[in-house]
Design an enzyme around this catalytic site. Structure first.
Site, PDB file in Angstrom:
ATOM      1  N   PHE A 149      21.631   4.969  33.882  1.00 15.69           N
ATOM      2  CA  PHE A 149      20.403   4.831  34.934  1.00 15.69           C
ATOM      3  C   PHE A 149      19.201   4.094  34.114  1.00 15.69           C
ATOM      4  CE2 PHE A 149      18.788   8.510  32.532  1.00 15.69           C
ATOM      5  CZ  PHE A 149      17.596   8.154  32.628  1.00 15.69           C
ATOM      6  N   GLU A 176      24.774   6.148  39.649  1.00 13.44           N
ATOM      7  CA  GLU A 176      24.522   6.532  40.923  1.00 13.44           C
ATOM      8  C   GLU A 176      23.145   6.860  41.231  1.00 13.44           C
ATOM      9  OE1 GLU A 176      26.137   8.002  38.373  1.00 13.44           O
ATOM     10  OE2 GLU A 176      26.681  10.249  38.868  1.00 13.44           O
ATOM     11  N   ARG A 177      22.372   6.624  40.221  1.00 17.78           N
ATOM     12  CA  ARG A 177      20.948   7.395  40.479  1.00 17.78           C
ATOM     13  C   ARG A 177      19.873   6.308  40.659  1.00 17.78           C
ATOM     14  NH1 ARG A 177      19.713  10.801  35.024  1.00 17.78           N
ATOM     15  NH2 ARG A 177      21.986  11.278  34.756  1.00 17.78           N
ATOM     16  N   SER A 226      25.321   8.515  27.580  1.00 17.99           N
ATOM     17  CA  SER A 226      25.233   9.623  26.747  1.00 17.99           C
ATOM     18  C   SER A 226      26.395   9.896  26.051  1.00 17.99           C
ATOM     19  CB  SER A 226      24.976  11.165  27.563  1.00 17.99           C
ATOM     20  OG  SER A 226      25.893  11.317  28.363  1.00 17.99           O
ATOM     21  N   CYS A 281      17.112   4.509  24.959  1.00 10.54           N
ATOM     22  CA  CYS A 281      18.159   4.816  23.910  1.00 10.54           C
ATOM     23  C   CYS A 281      17.534   4.281  22.463  1.00 10.54           C
ATOM     24  CB  CYS A 281      19.330   4.150  24.069  1.00 10.54           C
ATOM     25  SG  CYS A 281      19.541   2.492  23.911  1.00 10.54           S
ATOM     26  N   GLU A 383      19.343  14.819  21.538  1.00  2.00           N
ATOM     27  CA  GLU A 383      18.550  13.806  22.293  1.00  2.00           C
ATOM     28  C   GLU A 383      17.869  14.361  23.455  1.00  2.00           C
ATOM     29  OE1 GLU A 383      20.451  11.033  24.741  1.00  2.00           O
ATOM     30  OE2 GLU A 383      19.304   9.311  23.656  1.00  2.00           O
TER      31      GLU A 383
HETATM   32  P1  NAD Z   1      25.320   9.443  31.586  1.00  6.68           P
HETATM   33  O1  NAD Z   1      26.118   9.641  30.430  1.00  6.68           O
HETATM   34  O2  NAD Z   1      25.026  10.664  32.390  1.00  6.68           O
HETATM   35  O3  NAD Z   1      25.936   8.389  32.649  1.00  6.68           O
HETATM   36  C1  NAD Z   1      26.359   7.219  32.308  1.00  6.68           C
HETATM   37  C2  NAD Z   1      27.325   6.714  33.357  1.00  6.68           C
HETATM   38  O4  NAD Z   1      28.742   7.712  33.227  1.00  6.68           O
HETATM   39  C3  NAD Z   1      27.043   6.839  34.605  1.00  6.68           C
HETATM   40  O5  NAD Z   1      27.465   5.458  35.202  1.00  6.68           O
HETATM   41  C4  NAD Z   1      27.650   7.926  35.148  1.00  6.68           C
HETATM   42  O6  NAD Z   1      28.150   7.873  36.640  1.00  6.68           O
HETATM   43  C5  NAD Z   1      28.831   8.119  34.316  1.00  6.68           C
HETATM   44  N1  NAD Z   1      29.307   9.609  34.111  1.00  6.68           N
HETATM   45  C6  NAD Z   1      28.354  10.667  34.146  1.00  6.68           C
HETATM   46  N2  NAD Z   1      29.031  11.755  33.995  1.00  6.68           N
HETATM   47  C7  NAD Z   1      30.079  11.523  33.858  1.00  6.68           C
HETATM   48  C8  NAD Z   1      31.307  12.508  33.722  1.00  6.68           C
HETATM   49  N3  NAD Z   1      31.189  13.639  33.439  1.00  6.68           N
HETATM   50  N4  NAD Z   1      32.591  11.779  33.560  1.00  6.68           N
HETATM   51  C9  NAD Z   1      32.713  10.428  33.858  1.00  6.68           C
HETATM   52  N5  NAD Z   1      31.486   9.576  33.821  1.00  6.68           N
HETATM   53  C10 NAD Z   1      30.417  10.313  33.982  1.00  6.68           C
HETATM   54  O7  NAD Z   1      23.819   8.710  30.975  1.00  6.68           O
HETATM   55  P2  NAD Z   1      22.561   8.454  31.761  1.00  6.68           P
HETATM   56  O8  NAD Z   1      21.888   9.696  31.796  1.00  6.68           O
HETATM   57  O9  NAD Z   1      22.848   7.737  32.870  1.00  6.68           O
HETATM   58  O10 NAD Z   1      21.723   7.576  30.520  1.00  6.68           O
HETATM   59  C11 NAD Z   1      21.049   8.051  29.499  1.00  6.68           C
HETATM   60  C12 NAD Z   1      21.851   7.972  28.422  1.00  6.68           C
HETATM   61  O11 NAD Z   1      22.339   6.955  28.108  1.00  6.68           O
HETATM   62  C13 NAD Z   1      21.261   8.550  27.071  1.00  6.68           C
HETATM   63  O12 NAD Z   1      22.085   9.471  26.231  1.00  6.68           O
HETATM   64  C14 NAD Z   1      20.761   7.176  26.324  1.00  6.68           C
HETATM   65  O13 NAD Z   1      20.590   7.297  24.933  1.00  6.68           O
HETATM   66  C15 NAD Z   1      22.191   6.433  26.499  1.00  6.68           C
HETATM   67  N6  NAD Z   1      21.862   5.157  26.329  1.00  6.68           N
HETATM   68  C16 NAD Z   1      22.559   4.456  25.407  1.00  6.68           C
HETATM   69  C17 NAD Z   1      22.482   3.159  25.252  1.00  6.68           C
HETATM   70  C18 NAD Z   1      22.874   2.411  23.852  1.00  6.68           C
HETATM   71  O14 NAD Z   1      23.230   1.240  23.804  1.00  6.68           O
HETATM   72  N7  NAD Z   1      23.551   3.181  23.189  1.00  6.68           N
HETATM   73  C19 NAD Z   1      21.565   2.334  25.855  1.00  6.68           C
HETATM   74  C20 NAD Z   1      21.139   3.177  27.055  1.00  6.68           C
HETATM   75  C21 NAD Z   1      21.288   4.349  27.365  1.00  6.68           C
END
Ligand code: NAD
Length: 498
Positions: A149, A176-177, A226, A281, A383
């Protein structure tokens, strides 16, 4: 009220699963629409469209593919105002920060406009008697990207630009957010001349992700989000024979040496710690002053700056940062602050009860500053992803270096010092993927690669830059003999270059 379906086969289609996620304006807490959550059948339909479109797109010469991206850049520039307002209304980041989010993605598209050069192979004339040898890069076929998101402009663009430039067809599963900007980007790509089916946006949650991970036609999956989900995507995707790169969470430290310019360090910490409400991140979440004198001075200078941060709705141009993305996330971040207090850290600035007059329903939280955080505390280990900065005091350089090196995450790190020896030693020894020297958020530009180490990243290749080409192509090496008529008889020993 927005009502997002999917973008499949070159057009917007209505979701048919009967499942939806509600979209809420983080600045006000008011509902602002819904997004369809795809079923496995809808994902399959997107893959069928991608499979049908991919060979024609791969056969389109790379200069023509680049021209679509060049036109796409013009269209993003034309619509930047609308795109950034849409982004900030769904995410909650300020409009200038939303422009930066999209602009960072634009820079990746600019880089991949060089695809005719970037995809060139190698050629050796006369590798053997009348033998030439060459290598070429070919697209993988259908690939998928699953994005978080927090950068709904930059990250989808960083993923789709190399995938498409290399001649693949792509399924994008955005968060989805905040799906609004990815959906608009797909429409703009069509307007730029991308053939229908080359990019498909499938909105959804775990069901769509699992369908992507299991679909045999999808050859590669790029994930950002994440760490627990990154690890899950990597494990399931690779078990199904796919190429997977999955980038996860972070805990980025900033070391402040006794010789650092303290005012510069404080400015850096305030911007990198609290910008975008800490939902980056590459945000700095741990400050490590080295030695008691600089630690006391740092906290003394930081506290009033954190107290006076200006928090406002996403459309307030004077705000330093806006609301958090959802109520649940804001409450989770508050919970971490409660936990830090319980575990004995000193809460120097407490932003938990911040309320914005006129926006009582929004998901706001004030900046929080902890001092005397130790490495065994939950707020240090995990985090938080919010406007919370922890000061961990180190007695000397070696202790400061050990902190990021022993942390499970290894995304970004920074050191502030005026001493070249220290900076050089640090950049060499620190066990982290991206390092800043007097730069707090060392996000590499589009023509370098981006990627953390340890549990911030699963898979071998980094994001964007030259690794984007490597990830979205496979190499074929050809050995050919012309003229073909040379008769050497049957060879039973492996040919060598003796
Ligand atoms: P998230 O892991 O909740 O979601 C990421 C994606 O995974 C979304 O498209 C979501 O729909 C999907 N998802 C969520 N839960 C799932 C599940 N149980 N099974 C399968 N798919 C699922 O992350 P977020 O809250 O959208 O984003 C924030 C996180 O992303 C933070 O931890 C941040 O550090 C990380 N991030 C990392 C980088 C990097 O390059 N390392 C860059 C940006 C964000």
């Amino acid at each position: 009220m927005a009502d997002y379906g999917h973008f499949i086969g070159g057009k917007i289609v209505v979701g048919t699963s009967g499942r939806f996620a509600e979209l809420v304006n983080p600045s006000t807490g008011a509902p602002q629409g819904r997004v369809a959550l795809a079923s496995r059948a809808e994902l399959n339909q997107a893959v069928e469209n991608a499979r049908a479109a991919q060979p024609g797109w791969a056969a389109t010469n790379p200069q023509r593919r680049a021209r679509v991206l060049l036109k796409f850049l013009d269209l993003i520039a034309r619509d930047m105002g609308a795109l950034s307002s849409l982004l900030s209304s769904e995410h909650g980041k300020t409009i200038p920060d939303a422009v930066g989010d999209i602009q960072r993605g634009v820079e990746a598209v600019e880089f991949y406009c060089g695809i005719p050069h970037l995809m060139k192979g190698e050629f050796t004339e006369g590798a053997g008697p009348a033998i030439d040898m060459y290598s070429m890069r070919q697209p993988l076929g259908v690939v998928a990207s699953i994005t978080p998101f927090n950068f709904p402009g930059m990250i989808p663009l960083q993923k789709l630009a190399p995938a498409i430039a290399c001649g693949n067809a792509c399924i994008l599963k955005p968060s989805e957010r905040d799906p609004g900007v990815p959906m608009r980007l797909a429409e703009l790509l069509m307007e730029a001349g991308l053939p229908a089916g080359v990019l498909n946006v499938v909105n959804g949650d775990k069901e769509a992700v699992d369908a992507i991970l299991d679909h045999p036609t999808i050859k590669a999956v790029g994930f950002i989000g994440s760490t627990p989900i990154a690890e899950y995507v990597f494990t399931r995707g690779t078990a199904n024979g796919k190429r997977v790169q999955a980038f996860g969470g972070a805990k980025n430290h900033m070391i402040i040496m006794p010789d650092a310019d303290l005012d510069q360090a404080v400015d850096a910490l305030v911007g990198a710690g609290y910008g975008s409400a800490g939902e980056r991140c590459m945000a700095i979440s741990v400050a490590v002053p080295v030695g008691q004198k600089i630690a006391d001075a740092l906290v003394e200078k930081l506290a009033p700056r954190v107290e006076s941060l200006k928090i406002g709705p996403a459309n307030d141009p004077s705000a330093d940062f806006g609301p958090m993305v959802t109520r649940a996330h804001r409450d989770k971040v508050r919970g971490y602050v409660d936990q830090g207090v319980k575990e004995g850290a000193k809460l120097v600035v407490d932003g938990r009860d911040f309320r914005l007059q006129g926006y009582e329903g929004g998901f706001y939280m004030g900046g929080c500053l902890f001092d005397h955080v130790t490495s065994d505390m939950t707020i240090y280990k995990e985090e938080i992803f919010g406007p919370v900065l922890s000061v961990v005091r180190a007695k000397d350089y070696d202790e400061a270096l050990r902190l990021p090196n022993e942390h499970e995450y290894g995304n970004g790190v920074a050191i502030f010092t005026r001493d070249g020896d220290t900076a050089r030693d640090f950049t060499s020894k620190v066990d982290v993927g991206m390092v800043g020297v007097n730069v707090p958020i060392p996000v590499p530009l589009a023509y370098y690669t981006f990627g953390g180490w340890k549990r911030s990243s699963f898979g071998d290749l980094n994001n964007h830059g030259p690794d984007g080409i490597r990830f979205y192509t496979k190499t074929k090496t050809v050995t050919s003999r012309w003229p073909s008529g040379t008769k050497e008889g049957a060879e039973f020993v492996i040919p060598t270059m003796k």
